[in-house]
Structures are given as structure tokens and as C-alpha cells.
Scaffold this active site. Sequence first.
Site, PDB file in Angstrom:
ATOM      1  N   HIS A  50      15.511  30.916   6.306  1.00 25.00           N
ATOM      2  CA  HIS A  50      16.081  29.600   6.047  1.00 25.00           C
ATOM      3  C   HIS A  50      15.424  28.465   6.839  1.00 25.00           C
ATOM      4  CE1 HIS A  50      19.247  31.161   3.521  1.00 25.00           C
ATOM      5  NE2 HIS A  50      19.576  32.047   4.438  1.00 25.00           N
ATOM      6  N   GLU A 158      23.491  41.261   0.149  1.00 25.87           N
ATOM      7  CA  GLU A 158      24.011  39.920  -0.105  1.00 25.87           C
ATOM      8  C   GLU A 158      24.092  39.588  -1.594  1.00 25.87           C
ATOM      9  OE1 GLU A 158      21.332  37.292   1.976  1.00 25.87           O
ATOM     10  OE2 GLU A 158      19.601  38.508   1.438  1.00 25.87           O
ATOM     11  N   ASP A 184      26.245  34.750   1.351  1.00 27.27           N
ATOM     12  CA  ASP A 184      25.582  34.933   0.067  1.00 27.27           C
ATOM     13  C   ASP A 184      26.424  35.775  -0.884  1.00 27.27           C
ATOM     14  OD1 ASP A 184      23.474  33.327   0.668  1.00 27.27           O
ATOM     15  OD2 ASP A 184      22.073  34.927   1.123  1.00 27.27           O
TER      16      ASP A 184
END
Length: 262
Positions: A50, A158, A184
Site C-alpha cells: 500500500h 483476504e 479486505d
Amino acid sequence: MVQSRNTTSLRKRLENDEITLGMAEDAYSPTLIELYGGLGLDFVWIDFEHAGPSPWDATAVEQLLRASELTGTELLVRVPVTEPALVRKALDAGVRNVFLSHVDTADEVRDIVRAAYFHYDGEPGERGLAIPRASRWGLDDDYAATEDEDVLIGVTIESLEAVENIDSILDVPSLGFVFIGPFDLSVAVGHPGELDHPDVQDAIETVRSRSVERGVPVGGLGFGMSDVNEKANNGYQMLNIGTTTIAIQEIVAEWLDEYERS
């Protein structure tokens, strides 16, 4: 208080059924990694999915590694793509613990794990043999013989597809751990951010219970130390207790709230 230097690998601690605690260092600071190691954390989570520098930038990765090695903590490095070449590059830089994101099937996991080892499931692996930093640039005479012993490859669960395939994923030889990604998963079930939604909780519990039954270490996020303690008593072995930026926000906000203006 500065804790004693830990010399046991994260992999071996998980194999010994120990519970390990870490922090997500989202400022990507060698100084803070060194501090966390001095405080006694077992691992520092570096998330290249990220944010942060490119995981292909070996120089940046090496700077973070040197800080962790100084105090005996370990980096838990999450890579943004499930790509064997990237995993091999991270391992060659000296990363011992690689954390895969967005993996849905056992075949994907098997391809990556095989790429991380010289020997895999009784057959030759697909790890490239060179003289990188992981071998101390060729100074470690036992590198090829011992490298596999400390490498730890894990996956984030996820997606609903990964939850549905959890049994076959857990059966992949040499899978080191699974880490449950609740945020997620909340997106995957159509309720972004609603971590208490029954569908999210059902997915989390499916992964947790199956992993504990199969003896595969399971990791997760801790939402306060009461939650961390509860999860530690419920089979979790890897627990992320917070992030740098959130910790700073909470502390500074508390200071500002306590400030008494004249």
C-alpha cells in the site's frame, strides 16, 4: 527498557508454537525499526503493498534490514504482487519472512513457495543460487545448505475465493503461515469497513479454525491489547499490535486533549 537481542528466527518460534508480536512500521524508517527491536518486538511489518519504497529497490530494503538486524528483530515484508522473481529478490537482499498479498488458490501459493527454496517437498526448488547479501556476498560457506531453514513464506487471506480454497491452501508444503486480512474481507463480502458484520466474522472464523486444526500458524491484527490477548488465547501466533502512524496519532491527540490553556 531495552530488551535482550533475540537470536531465534521467526520461523522457528512459530514452529515452537510461540506467540509473536509486531508493529506495522508505516513510516518506513530505519530508526523506528531499530527502536522497535530495542523494545523487544518479535517482528516489524513492512507493507510494500500500500505504500513505501518499491520492493524492487534493494538499497532501500537493505537499509531497513540493517536496522532490524542490529537489534535482533525481524522484518515481515509484504510484497504487492505474487511474483516469484520479486520474492527471490527480497530473499536475496536478506529478507527472511515474505508475506504475499491477494493470493486466491493453492497453485499460486505453491508456485511462490517453491520459488523461495533450494529444496522443496523432496525435490529441487526454484530459488536462484548467487552470491547476494543473504549469503554475505559469498562469505557464508553454508549458505546453500542452510538458507532454507530460516525462510518463512506466508499468505494473506483476504478474498472469498481464498476462504473457499483455504483447505487446499493450507495443504501446500512449507507454507509458513496465513494472515487474516479483515479489511479486505469486509470489502469482499460487500460491507467495507464493517468488521463486525456476520459475513466478515464467518470468513475470519473459517480461516482461523481451519488453520489451527491443520497446525498452520495464523496471524491477525490486534485492535487494542484486550483483543490481542483474546486472540493469543484463541490460537493466533502472529499478532500485529499497532501501526506507527496510529500510535503517534493517539499519543499526540491525548497530549493535546490534556493541554490546559491559560
